[in-house]
Motif scaffolding. Structure first.
Motif, PDB file in Angstrom:
ATOM      1  N   LEU A 192       0.301   0.815  -1.984  1.00 18.39           N
ATOM      2  CA  LEU A 192       1.708   1.216  -1.955  1.00 18.39           C
ATOM      3  C   LEU A 192       1.863   2.585  -1.285  1.00 18.39           C
ATOM      4  O   LEU A 192       0.992   3.443  -1.398  1.00 18.39           O
ATOM      5  CB  LEU A 192       2.294   1.289  -3.365  1.00 18.39           C
ATOM      6  N   SER A 193       2.993   2.774  -0.606  1.00 20.72           N
ATOM      7  CA  SER A 193       3.310   4.075  -0.031  1.00 20.72           C
ATOM      8  C   SER A 193       3.737   5.029  -1.149  1.00 20.72           C
ATOM      9  O   SER A 193       3.991   4.604  -2.284  1.00 20.72           O
ATOM     10  CB  SER A 193       4.449   3.935   0.982  1.00 20.72           C
ATOM     11  N   GLU A 194       3.844   6.308  -0.819  1.00 23.36           N
ATOM     12  CA  GLU A 194       4.261   7.299  -1.822  1.00 23.36           C
ATOM     13  C   GLU A 194       5.629   6.944  -2.398  1.00 23.36           C
ATOM     14  O   GLU A 194       5.855   7.038  -3.606  1.00 23.36           O
ATOM     15  CB  GLU A 194       4.289   8.697  -1.202  1.00 23.36           C
ATOM     16  N   GLY A 195       6.547   6.554  -1.543  1.00 27.03           N
ATOM     17  CA  GLY A 195       7.883   6.181  -2.009  1.00 27.03           C
ATOM     18  C   GLY A 195       7.855   4.975  -2.921  1.00 27.03           C
ATOM     19  O   GLY A 195       8.572   4.920  -3.932  1.00 27.03           O
ATOM     20  N   GLU A 196       7.015   4.000  -2.580  1.00 23.56           N
ATOM     21  CA  GLU A 196       6.892   2.793  -3.408  1.00 23.56           C
ATOM     22  C   GLU A 196       6.244   3.116  -4.753  1.00 23.56           C
ATOM     23  O   GLU A 196       6.591   2.529  -5.776  1.00 23.56           O
ATOM     24  CB  GLU A 196       6.093   1.730  -2.658  1.00 23.56           C
ATOM     25  N   ILE A 197       5.308   4.062  -4.750  1.00  9.91           N
ATOM     26  CA  ILE A 197       4.679   4.477  -6.009  1.00  9.91           C
ATOM     27  C   ILE A 197       5.709   5.139  -6.917  1.00  9.91           C
ATOM     28  O   ILE A 197       5.727   4.899  -8.127  1.00  9.91           O
ATOM     29  CB  ILE A 197       3.475   5.406  -5.742  1.00  9.91           C
ATOM     30  N   GLU A 198       6.575   5.964  -6.335  1.00  7.28           N
ATOM     31  CA  GLU A 198       7.639   6.590  -7.137  1.00  7.28           C
ATOM     32  C   GLU A 198       8.547   5.518  -7.742  1.00  7.28           C
ATOM     33  O   GLU A 198       8.927   5.607  -8.915  1.00  7.28           O
ATOM     34  CB  GLU A 198       8.459   7.551  -6.260  1.00  7.28           C
ATOM     35  N   ALA A 199       8.880   4.502  -6.946  1.00  8.03           N
ATOM     36  CA  ALA A 199       9.722   3.412  -7.448  1.00  8.03           C
ATOM     37  C   ALA A 199       8.985   2.620  -8.536  1.00  8.03           C
ATOM     38  O   ALA A 199       9.601   2.196  -9.526  1.00  8.03           O
ATOM     39  CB  ALA A 199      10.118   2.480  -6.304  1.00  8.03           C
ATOM     40  N   PHE A 200       7.679   2.454  -8.371  1.00 10.39           N
ATOM     41  CA  PHE A 200       6.886   1.747  -9.376  1.00 10.39           C
ATOM     42  C   PHE A 200       6.898   2.511 -10.699  1.00 10.39           C
ATOM     43  O   PHE A 200       7.064   1.914 -11.771  1.00 10.39           O
ATOM     44  CB  PHE A 200       5.442   1.563  -8.890  1.00 10.39           C
ATOM     45  N   LYS A 201       6.743   3.827 -10.652  1.00  4.44           N
ATOM     46  CA  LYS A 201       6.764   4.636 -11.876  1.00  4.44           C
ATOM     47  C   LYS A 201       8.111   4.498 -12.585  1.00  4.44           C
ATOM     48  O   LYS A 201       8.159   4.380 -13.812  1.00  4.44           O
ATOM     49  CB  LYS A 201       6.454   6.097 -11.549  1.00  4.44           C
ATOM     50  N   ALA A 202       9.178   4.483 -11.801  1.00  5.20           N
ATOM     51  CA  ALA A 202      10.508   4.306 -12.389  1.00  5.20           C
ATOM     52  C   ALA A 202      10.639   2.928 -13.029  1.00  5.20           C
ATOM     53  O   ALA A 202      11.244   2.776 -14.105  1.00  5.20           O
ATOM     54  CB  ALA A 202      11.578   4.493 -11.318  1.00  5.20           C
ATOM     55  N   LEU A 203      10.056   1.920 -12.385  1.00  4.41           N
ATOM     56  CA  LEU A 203      10.088   0.559 -12.930  1.00  4.41           C
ATOM     57  C   LEU A 203       9.347   0.494 -14.266  1.00  4.41           C
ATOM     58  O   LEU A 203       9.850  -0.097 -15.233  1.00  4.41           O
ATOM     59  CB  LEU A 203       9.456  -0.418 -11.931  1.00  4.41           C
ATOM     60  N   ILE A 204       8.185   1.104 -14.345  1.00  4.64           N
ATOM     61  CA  ILE A 204       7.413   1.100 -15.595  1.00  4.64           C
ATOM     62  C   ILE A 204       8.193   1.791 -16.707  1.00  4.64           C
ATOM     63  O   ILE A 204       8.233   1.313 -17.848  1.00  4.64           O
ATOM     64  CB  ILE A 204       6.036   1.778 -15.389  1.00  4.64           C
ATOM     65  N   ARG A 205       8.833   2.889 -16.373  1.00 16.32           N
ATOM     66  CA  ARG A 205       9.630   3.594 -17.390  1.00 16.32           C
ATOM     67  C   ARG A 205      10.794   2.715 -17.871  1.00 16.32           C
ATOM     68  O   ARG A 205      11.130   2.696 -19.053  1.00 16.32           O
ATOM     69  CB  ARG A 205      10.134   4.922 -16.831  1.00 16.32           C
ATOM     70  N   ALA A 206      11.387   1.955 -16.935  1.00 16.08           N
ATOM     71  CA  ALA A 206      12.499   1.075 -17.307  1.00 16.08           C
ATOM     72  C   ALA A 206      12.018  -0.100 -18.149  1.00 16.08           C
ATOM     73  O   ALA A 206      12.718  -0.556 -19.063  1.00 16.08           O
ATOM     74  CB  ALA A 206      13.191   0.556 -16.052  1.00 16.08           C
ATOM     75  N   LEU A 207      10.802  -0.572 -17.873  1.00 13.98           N
ATOM     76  CA  LEU A 207      10.265  -1.724 -18.595  1.00 13.98           C
ATOM     77  C   LEU A 207       9.738  -1.359 -19.977  1.00 13.98           C
ATOM     78  O   LEU A 207       9.578  -2.230 -20.836  1.00 13.98           O
ATOM     79  CB  LEU A 207       9.119  -2.365 -17.801  1.00 13.98           C
ATOM     80  N   ALA A 208       9.467  -0.077 -20.177  1.00 17.15           N
ATOM     81  CA  ALA A 208       8.801   0.363 -21.406  1.00 17.15           C
ATOM     82  C   ALA A 208       9.511  -0.108 -22.669  1.00 17.15           C
ATOM     83  O   ALA A 208       8.869  -0.434 -23.662  1.00 17.15           O
ATOM     84  CB  ALA A 208       8.654   1.879 -21.406  1.00 17.15           C
ATOM     85  N   GLY A 209      10.819  -0.180 -22.640  1.00 19.70           N
ATOM     86  CA  GLY A 209      11.541  -0.621 -23.828  1.00 19.70           C
ATOM     87  C   GLY A 209      11.628  -2.132 -23.970  1.00 19.70           C
ATOM     88  O   GLY A 209      12.041  -2.637 -25.014  1.00 19.70           O
ATOM     89  N   GLU A 210      11.227  -2.866 -22.925  1.00 13.94           N
ATOM     90  CA  GLU A 210      11.380  -4.317 -22.920  1.00 13.94           C
ATOM     91  C   GLU A 210      10.100  -5.073 -23.252  1.00 13.94           C
ATOM     92  O   GLU A 210      10.140  -6.145 -23.843  1.00 13.94           O
ATOM     93  CB  GLU A 210      11.852  -4.787 -21.535  1.00 13.94           C
ATOM     94  N   THR A 211       8.967  -4.545 -22.796  1.00 17.98           N
ATOM     95  CA  THR A 211       7.718  -5.285 -22.942  1.00 17.98           C
ATOM     96  C   THR A 211       6.570  -4.318 -23.166  1.00 17.98           C
ATOM     97  O   THR A 211       6.706  -3.110 -22.953  1.00 17.98           O
ATOM     98  CB  THR A 211       7.452  -6.155 -21.691  1.00 17.98           C
ATOM     99  N   THR A 212       5.444  -4.832 -23.605  1.00 20.38           N
ATOM    100  CA  THR A 212       4.228  -4.046 -23.762  1.00 20.38           C
ATOM    101  C   THR A 212       3.461  -4.126 -22.452  1.00 20.38           C
ATOM    102  O   THR A 212       3.357  -5.197 -21.851  1.00 20.38           O
ATOM    103  CB  THR A 212       3.378  -4.599 -24.917  1.00 20.38           C
TER     104      THR A 212
END
Length: 234
Positions: free
Chosen positions: A165-185
């Motif tokens: 992943l590019s740097e920008g995609e990695i930043e988006a991935f981190k945001a995705l993980i933070r958003a998913l944290a309340g939904e799934t393990t």
């Protein structure tokens, strides 16, 4: 406890890849699993998801012993696993890859809606009609994550998801993980320590097939044994 591993071991032709690992993963947690190359991470995860049979030990998921359950039945129980090497269908459109995964739990128009939502979450909505094989390697990894997400798993296992992943995609991935944290393990096997430190609630460190340390990202960062074995500052 959603996932409980006790005494899990695996040897290949006399080589001990994983040795007596105990591992607890509470529901709703983002757990990172780190360690040097050859530490046994992929073997451990393979035993958790049912792709590798353990030599000894047990795997319990939501109170049920699933040690001998095949991988496809673990998926039905709510486990989704993305591979370190991409496992997409390259000749099918991106949307259809996700739709195939969605059909494990949905039917009819709900499949299309769920697939579109999953692609939107990983930033691939614009590529929905492209053949999956035409995507860059990094985008294929994101497609795999979408295929995992669309199954609404109780446990999402991501094996080296930011590789390619590019740097920008990695930043988006981190945001995705933070958003998913309340939904799934989430169980995250990751070499990018910035991603680990910024997304994980708890970090488990594997070294020579054994659990070396567990703690918060800060505790792991300050652990002298971990620094010597993995972080390269010992």
């Amino acid at each position: 406890m959603l996932l409980k591993v006790r005494g899990l071991s695996k040897s290949f032709d006399g080589l001990q890849a994983v040795s007596g690992v105990d591992f607890d993963l509470p529901q709703g947690e983002v757990r990172a699993l780190i360690g040097p190359n050859g530490a046994g991470k992929t073997t451990l995860v393979g035993m958790i998801c049912g792709r590798i049979a353990p030599t000894s030990g047990t795997v319990t998921f939501d109170g049920e012993d699933i040690t001998r359950l095949p991988a496809h039945k673990r998926i039905l129980k709510g486990m989704a696993y993305t591979f370190q090497i991409t496992s997409i269908f390259p000749r099918l459109p991106v949307q259809e890859n996700v739709a195939l995964a969605a059909r494990r739990r949905l039917q009819g128009r709900a499949v299309e809606a769920a697939a579109a939502e999953a692609l939107g979450r990983v930033g691939l909505k614009a590529q929905a009609d492209e053949d999956a094989g035409n995507l860059s390697y990094g985008h294929q990894r994101l497609l795999e994550i979408a295929m995992g997400l669309v199954q609404a798993p109780r446990l999402l296992i991501l094996d080296e998801p930011t590789q390619g992943l590019s740097e920008g995609e990695i930043e988006a991935f981190k945001a995705l993980i933070r958003a998913l944290a309340g939904e799934t393990t989430i169980l995250l096997i990751e070499h990018n320590m910035k991603v680990v430190m910024e997304t994980a609630d708890t970090v488990s460190v594997l070294n020579f097939g054994e659990m070396l340390a567990e703690g918060t990202p800060q505790q792991i960062h300050e652990n002298a044994d971990v620094q010597a074995a993995y972080l390269g500052t010992g």
